[in-house]
Scaffold this active site. Structure first.
Site, PDB file in Angstrom:
ATOM      1  N   HIS A 109       0.821  -1.215   0.000  1.00  0.00           N
ATOM      2  CA  HIS A 109       0.000   0.000   0.000  1.00  0.00           C
ATOM      3  C   HIS A 109       0.857   1.268   0.000  1.00  0.00           C
ATOM      4  O   HIS A 109       0.583   2.236   0.702  1.00  0.00           O
ATOM      5  CB  HIS A 109      -0.966  -0.010   1.177  1.00  0.00           C
ATOM      6  CG  HIS A 109      -1.834  -1.235   1.222  1.00  0.00           C
ATOM      7  ND1 HIS A 109      -2.830  -1.471   0.304  1.00  0.00           N
ATOM      8  CD2 HIS A 109      -1.816  -2.315   2.060  1.00  0.00           C
ATOM      9  CE1 HIS A 109      -3.416  -2.633   0.578  1.00  0.00           C
ATOM     10  NE2 HIS A 109      -2.820  -3.165   1.622  1.00  0.00           N
ATOM     11  N   ARG A 112       2.400   2.997   3.226  1.00  0.00           N
ATOM     12  CA  ARG A 112       1.580   3.904   4.039  1.00  0.00           C
ATOM     13  C   ARG A 112       0.933   3.204   5.229  1.00  0.00           C
ATOM     14  O   ARG A 112       0.197   3.840   5.988  1.00  0.00           O
ATOM     15  CB  ARG A 112       0.494   4.549   3.177  1.00  0.00           C
ATOM     16  CG  ARG A 112       1.053   5.448   2.084  1.00  0.00           C
ATOM     17  CD  ARG A 112      -0.058   6.037   1.238  1.00  0.00           C
ATOM     18  NE  ARG A 112      -0.908   6.930   1.992  1.00  0.00           N
ATOM     19  CZ  ARG A 112      -0.682   8.236   2.143  1.00  0.00           C
ATOM     20  NH1 ARG A 112       0.394   8.788   1.610  1.00  0.00           N
ATOM     21  NH2 ARG A 112      -1.507   8.986   2.839  1.00  0.00           N
ATOM     22  N   GLY A 142       6.237   1.810  -5.928  1.00  0.00           N
ATOM     23  CA  GLY A 142       7.581   2.247  -6.285  1.00  0.00           C
ATOM     24  C   GLY A 142       7.878   2.380  -7.759  1.00  0.00           C
ATOM     25  O   GLY A 142       9.009   2.718  -8.124  1.00  0.00           O
ATOM     26  N   ARG A 164       0.898   7.224  -6.832  1.00  0.00           N
ATOM     27  CA  ARG A 164       1.321   8.615  -6.643  1.00  0.00           C
ATOM     28  C   ARG A 164       1.606   9.344  -7.955  1.00  0.00           C
ATOM     29  O   ARG A 164       1.213  10.513  -8.093  1.00  0.00           O
ATOM     30  CB  ARG A 164       2.551   8.660  -5.723  1.00  0.00           C
ATOM     31  CG  ARG A 164       2.237   8.349  -4.260  1.00  0.00           C
ATOM     32  CD  ARG A 164       3.489   8.452  -3.407  1.00  0.00           C
ATOM     33  NE  ARG A 164       3.224   8.222  -1.989  1.00  0.00           N
ATOM     34  CZ  ARG A 164       3.327   7.039  -1.400  1.00  0.00           C
ATOM     35  NH1 ARG A 164       3.682   5.974  -2.113  1.00  0.00           N
ATOM     36  NH2 ARG A 164       3.075   6.906  -0.101  1.00  0.00           N
TER      37      ARG A 164
END
Length: 212
Positions: A109, A112, A142, A164
């Site tokens: 995750h 996080r 990643g 992200r």
């Protein structure tokens, strides 16, 4: 794909996902950026998700005609498959298959939740072996370069998920930014495949990488 100018004085076209992250700082509040970019605890797992990719080295093939390359694939052929995310152990992967999962997402995750958890990429080999082709294995965590995608595919992932960087693209350029982020990864993967002697995703196997 190009983006419309978003600022007259300081905007320039991002050329990779790291530049998108830097630009996103200018388009998000400090609180929002810190929330999205941070990880749990001391952020050990967050950092490990990146360094795991850096530890894996590519072993490119030469003397291969790569003038034509095909990056297409298909995943999750059923309309509503059960997909279980957050698997980091082989025994959990086996149980997921027993419970009816059609695909597994190897993920911590984004670093996080449990700090100190294994990097997603480091867990991939065990899980691929455990499911033994019975379900598709996806990877999350990643991914920032086309070479990251190539490495994960070589270890046994069927596809990869990104989180992200999509947020960074959205913050910088809206829908066009998101599309550009995906396009950058596709272009980098295309180049990486050519330089590694791979003409299609089906040519990518474990012989292409060294596992430390």
């Amino acid at each position: 794909m190009s983006l419309p100018a978003l600022a007259n004085d300081d905007y320039c076209q991002p050329i990779n996902l790291f530049e998108y992250e830097q630009l996103a700082k200018k388009h998000l509040s400090q609180m929002a950026f810190d929330y999205y970019s941070s990880g749990a605890g001391d952020e050990i797992t967050l950092r490990d998700n990146r360094t795991a990719f850096e530890r894996i080295k590519l072993r490119p093939r030469i003397l291969v005609d790569v003038s034509d390359r095909y990056l297409s694939t298909s995943i999750l052929g059923q309309p509503l498959p059960l997909v279980i995310k957050g698997i980091l152990r082989g025994d959990d992967a086996v149980r997921a298959v027993e419970y009816g999962a059609k695909a597994i997402v190897v993920s911590n995750h984004g670093g996080r939740q449990l700090d100190g958890a294994i990097a997603s990429l480091d867990a991939l080999t065990e899980i691929v072996a455990a499911v033994d082709g019975r379900v598709e294995v996806l990877l999350d965590g990643g991914i920032r370069r086309g070479t990251d995608i190539l490495k994960a595919l070589a270890i046994g992932a069927k596809a990869l998920m990104i989180g992200r960087p999509i947020l960074w693209g959205l913050a910088v350029g809206g829908q066009a930014g998101v599309s550009h982020v995906i396009s950058l990864l596709q272009n980098e993967l295309n180049v990486a495949m050519a330089l590694s002697g791979c003409t299609q995703l089906q040519n990518v196997d474990s012989s292409l990488v060294t596992l430390n």
